[in-house]
Design an enzyme around this catalytic site. Structure first.
Site, PDB file in Angstrom:
ATOM      1  N   PRO A  86       0.825  -1.212   0.000  1.00 48.86           N
ATOM      2  CG  PRO A  86      -0.066  -1.070   2.156  1.00 48.86           C
ATOM      3  CD  PRO A  86       0.673  -1.990   1.240  1.00 48.86           C
ATOM      4  CD  GLU A 113       2.265  -4.545  11.237  1.00 48.38           C
ATOM      5  OE1 GLU A 113       2.284  -3.397  10.772  1.00 48.38           O
ATOM      6  OE2 GLU A 113       1.226  -5.104  11.609  1.00 48.38           O
ATOM      7  NE  ARG A 151      -9.476  -6.816 -19.078  1.00 48.85           N
ATOM      8  CZ  ARG A 151      -9.869  -5.732 -19.730  1.00 48.85           C
ATOM      9  NH1 ARG A 151      -9.118  -4.643 -19.737  1.00 48.85           N
ATOM     10  NH2 ARG A 151     -11.014  -5.709 -20.382  1.00 48.85           N
ATOM     11  CG  ASP A 166     -11.845  -1.930 -21.161  1.00 49.96           C
ATOM     12  OD1 ASP A 166     -13.038  -2.155 -21.385  1.00 49.96           O
ATOM     13  OD2 ASP A 166     -10.975  -2.819 -21.050  1.00 49.96           O
TER      14      ASP A 166
END
Ligand code: SAM
Length: 222
Positions: A86, A113, A151, A166
């Site tokens: 993150p 962690e 993809r 898209d």
């Protein structure tokens, strides 16, 4: 292209990569997707892959040794090692498109962690975040990244134009789509889509894409 995912939870990835387009990409020989358990490279009686953080604090940190051994066993001079975290670079369609041109990616998934910083400093080429939220581990993030990249490999999607239209490809969110029946519970498909007038249809779609983007993602409009 080959993608190797390194995780402590292979089962979280395996099902997702054996279905739909990921399955088709592999059957067509356009992608080889492999999932490995980092613990297979752990040593010692308990095959330990984590330990307490230096400096104190909550939780456990994934150790260097099994991760270095795994990556060194898998990588070639063409490999790029991407850490799922993150605290990384936001993953976007443009990044997926540029990684779709690589020959070999190794996706490294954290747990607990996170991962010893020496792995990041000496083994990892890029740090990727799939969004501003924290998952329990990186396996699901790796599946997301794999799907978005694979993809975009030429030949994977049946209709090549579908990726070009898209969301994000032209900087906008995609316009609304409709299919049969023309009327469902009193809700009709917009007349313009039934008109056969391709110019008007394109204009309507562009207008709707702009409205949607303005509503949900004004940041994309600059
Ligand atoms: N302590 C870390 C922090 O605050 O940055 C979070 C660790 S998280 C509980 C465990 C693992 O899940 C991470 O090492 C990473 O591999 C994965 N992960 C969690 N959220 C993610 C995200 N948004 N994008 C990519 N990977 C994520």
């Amino acid at each position: 292209m080959q993608i190797d995912i390194l995780t402590l939870f292979p089962k979280l990835c395996e099902g997702a990569l054996a279905e739909s387009m990921m399955k088709r990409a592999q059957e067509k020989g356009l992608a080889t997707l492999r999932v490995h358990n980092i613990r297979d490279w752990a040593t010692g009686k308990h095959l330990t892959a984590d330990d307490a953080p230096y400096g104190g604090g909550q939780g456990m940190v994934m150790k260097c040794e099994p991760i270095f051994a795994a990556v060194e066993a898998l990588r070639t001079p063409e490999s790029k090692v991407l850490l799922m975290t993150p605290a990384g670079r936001p993953f976007q369609q443009s990044l997926a498109a540029s990684y779709a041109a690589e020959r070999h990616l190794i996706l490294l998934c954290g747990h607990y962690e996170g991962i010893d910083q020496r792995v990041i400093d000496h083994l990892v080429d890029d740090e990727i975040s799939i969004g501003d939220y924290v998952l329990t581990n990186g396996a699901i993030a790796a599946v997301v990244v794999t799907d978005a990249i694979v993809r975009l490999i030429p030949g994977v999607l049946g209709d090549e134009s579908s990726a070009a239209e898209d969301s994000f490809s032209d900087g906008l969110l995609e316009y609304p789509q409709f299919t049969r029946p023309v009327e469902f519970r009193g809700w009709r498909v917009p007349d313009v889509l039934l008109s056969g007038n391709h110019g008007e249809i394109a204009k309507w779609r562009r207008q709707k894409a702009l409205e949607k983007t303005r509503h949900f993602r004004p940041d994309l409009l600059g």
